[in-house]
Scaffold this active site. Structure first.
Site, PDB file in Angstrom:
ATOM      1  N   GLU A 139       0.805  -1.230   0.000  1.00 41.57           N
ATOM      2  CA  GLU A 139       0.000   0.000   0.000  1.00 41.57           C
ATOM      3  C   GLU A 139       0.840   1.284   0.000  1.00 41.57           C
ATOM      4  O   GLU A 139       0.704   2.137   0.869  1.00 41.57           O
ATOM      5  CB  GLU A 139      -0.972  -0.023   1.196  1.00 41.57           C
ATOM      6  CG  GLU A 139      -1.877  -1.248   1.150  1.00 41.57           C
ATOM      7  CD  GLU A 139      -2.815  -1.383   2.347  1.00 41.57           C
ATOM      8  OE1 GLU A 139      -2.639  -0.660   3.340  1.00 41.57           O
ATOM      9  OE2 GLU A 139      -3.731  -2.226   2.276  1.00 41.57           O
ATOM     10  N   ASN A 163       1.860  -5.210  -3.121  1.00 41.37           N
ATOM     11  CA  ASN A 163       0.453  -5.468  -2.804  1.00 41.37           C
ATOM     12  C   ASN A 163      -0.301  -4.163  -2.547  1.00 41.37           C
ATOM     13  O   ASN A 163       0.205  -3.275  -1.843  1.00 41.37           O
ATOM     14  CB  ASN A 163       0.417  -6.325  -1.524  1.00 41.37           C
ATOM     15  CG  ASN A 163      -0.915  -6.989  -1.267  1.00 41.37           C
ATOM     16  OD1 ASN A 163      -1.398  -7.762  -2.095  1.00 41.37           O
ATOM     17  ND2 ASN A 163      -1.504  -6.719  -0.106  1.00 41.37           N
ATOM     18  N   HIS A 209     -10.569  -5.952  -2.111  1.00 40.58           N
ATOM     19  CA  HIS A 209     -11.616  -5.712  -1.101  1.00 40.58           C
ATOM     20  C   HIS A 209     -12.716  -4.913  -1.786  1.00 40.58           C
ATOM     21  O   HIS A 209     -12.558  -3.709  -2.027  1.00 40.58           O
ATOM     22  CB  HIS A 209     -11.050  -4.917   0.083  1.00 40.58           C
ATOM     23  CG  HIS A 209     -10.017  -5.668   0.859  1.00 40.58           C
ATOM     24  ND1 HIS A 209     -10.309  -6.818   1.569  1.00 40.58           N
ATOM     25  CD2 HIS A 209      -8.689  -5.452   1.037  1.00 40.58           C
ATOM     26  CE1 HIS A 209      -9.208  -7.267   2.154  1.00 40.58           C
ATOM     27  NE2 HIS A 209      -8.211  -6.455   1.849  1.00 40.58           N
ATOM     28  N   GLU A 230      -6.469 -10.783  -1.137  1.00 44.70           N
ATOM     29  CA  GLU A 230      -7.245 -10.506   0.087  1.00 44.70           C
ATOM     30  C   GLU A 230      -8.736 -10.404  -0.210  1.00 44.70           C
ATOM     31  O   GLU A 230      -9.460  -9.629   0.428  1.00 44.70           O
ATOM     32  CB  GLU A 230      -6.755  -9.189   0.739  1.00 44.70           C
ATOM     33  CG  GLU A 230      -5.257  -9.145   0.982  1.00 44.70           C
ATOM     34  CD  GLU A 230      -4.795  -7.947   1.798  1.00 44.70           C
ATOM     35  OE1 GLU A 230      -5.645  -7.222   2.350  1.00 44.70           O
ATOM     36  OE2 GLU A 230      -3.572  -7.738   1.881  1.00 44.70           O
ATOM     37  N   ASP A 260     -12.525 -10.083  -0.593  1.00 45.44           N
ATOM     38  CA  ASP A 260     -13.813 -10.162   0.102  1.00 45.44           C
ATOM     39  C   ASP A 260     -14.733  -9.105  -0.520  1.00 45.44           C
ATOM     40  O   ASP A 260     -14.263  -8.172  -1.163  1.00 45.44           O
ATOM     41  CB  ASP A 260     -13.716 -10.041   1.635  1.00 45.44           C
ATOM     42  CG  ASP A 260     -13.033  -8.795   2.151  1.00 45.44           C
ATOM     43  OD1 ASP A 260     -12.924  -7.793   1.407  1.00 45.44           O
ATOM     44  OD2 ASP A 260     -12.601  -8.801   3.327  1.00 45.44           O
TER      45      ASP A 260
END
Ligand SMILES: *[C@@H]1O[C@H](CO)[C@@H](O)[C@H](O)[C@H]1NC(C)=O
Length: 347
Positions: free
Chosen positions: A157, A198, A234, A264, A266
């Site tokens: 990030e 990432n 996400h 990751e 979701d």
């Protein structure tokens, strides 16, 4: 006699229904094995070891997922709580658990603007002194886990949503070279681990995705080893980038010579509770990510979710009033999204 036979049959039928399917049989048609049959390396999940005493949760985790990512315990704040003094006890116990259960270990993470130790902010640094501290940390941790990590999330990030550099102690002190320095230190310590950058909101074309493409090109032109990009993924139900947008962006990364991991995944509801229609939309949104990864073939080796059961989802504590983001309800029954992504992988 006949009555007894009928009774026996009824009992057998009842037993067959009531006896839980043995773990090995469930594993043979697990999400992971379906992904592997589709040519993926694994379908994994992030988790925390304080959840490992929840037996029902562990049953599903071990049966369905092929890799484990520690959600916390490898982060810098845990592994170097005071300067130069390393503590790998929790990370080691997580790594042993993964190995004992035949799971691939995805290691996470080395340099991030959160969850780093407080001694970093309580001192002042020059570019040289902070570089030294940062590379010592990376060298120690990656060497410690050498041969155990399938992959490392090296820098997490580093960009704002508009594609500008995120201001943090590393960027502000060292400059953008902190990224190259981090990847070089990780590559030197474990040449065989897959090293990736990432981030979130880089799954479809836009300023932030372009910034990541430029970073990859820049590292490659400097001869720095970067193997992959991790798309956090996400998403929000109904606002998820489409299959074709995600495919287009994954292809753009692959064209730069890196692999793409969904790291990751979701898909949360921005308001609760979900409707039946909302659950179908959530399934389609999950399918867009999994479908884009499937379409990219071997250049998208694997997919992971950031936990699989709403009980342990990070969403409600971070986004107030939002949730139900995971593949399973809190009672560990599957949502439509699970069958949805399985059908994408089978197709
Ligand atoms: C599990 O929870 C969901 C959501 O609350 C509910 O719709 C479902 O009926 C529950 N299933 C079982 C078996 O309890």
């Amino acid at each position: 006699m006949q009555f007894e036979v009928i009774t026996a049959f009824i009992c057998l039928a009842w037993l067959a229904k009531a006896t839980p399917v043995p773990l090995e049989e469930r594993a043979s048609s697990s999400l992971n094995s379906i992904a592997v049959a589709a040519g993926k390396k694994f379908f994994g999940t992030a988790t925390n070891q304080d959840q490992f005493n929840d037996a029902s949760y562990v049953d599903v985790m071990l049966a369905q997922f092929g890799s484990l990512t520690p959600a916390n315990v490898q982060k810098w704040q845990y592994t170097e709580p005071s300067q130069g003094s390393y503590d790998y006890s929790q990370g080691d116990s997580f790594a042993s658990y993964a190995a004992e259960n035949g799971k691939i270990l995805c290691c996470d993470n080395l340099v991030w603007y959160q969850q780093y130790p407080s001694w970093i902010d309580s001192q002042s640094w020059t570019a040289e002194s902070l570089s030294e501290v940062m590379t010592n940390h990376i060298t120690s941790e990656v060497s410690h886990y050498k041969g155990k990590c399938y992959s490392w999330n090296v820098v997490n990030e580093a960009f704002n949503d508009d594609g500008t550099w995120r201001e943090n102690v590393f960027y502000n002190t060292i400059g953008e070279d902190y990224i190259a320095q981090s990847f070089a230190a990780a590559a030197a310590a474990d040449p065989n681990a897959i090293l990736y950058y990432n981030d979130y909101n880089i799954e479809s074309p836009g300023a932030k995705a372009t910034a990541v493409e430029n970073l990859i090109s820049s590292l490659k032109s400097q001869g720095i080893k970067i193997d992959a990009v991790g798309l956090e993924s996400h998403f929000i139900v109904g606002e998820t980038p489409s299959l074709s947008q995600q495919q287009q962006q994954m292809q753009a990364y692959a064209n730069l010579g890196v692999d793409v991991f969904v790291t990751e995944l979701d898909v949360r509801f921005s308001s609760l509770p979900p409707t039946e229609q909302g659950l179908q939309q959530q399934s389609e949104d999950y399918q867009a990510s999994v479908g884009a990864c499937a379409a990219l073939g071997s250049k998208c080796p694997a997919i992971s979710v950031w936990d699989f059961d709403d009980t342990y989802s990070w969403i409600p504590s971070t986004f107030s009033g939002q949730g139900d983001a995971d593949l399973y309800w809190a009672n560990l029954t599957a949502k439509p999204a699970l069958a949805g992504i399985e059908s994408v992988l089978v197709a």
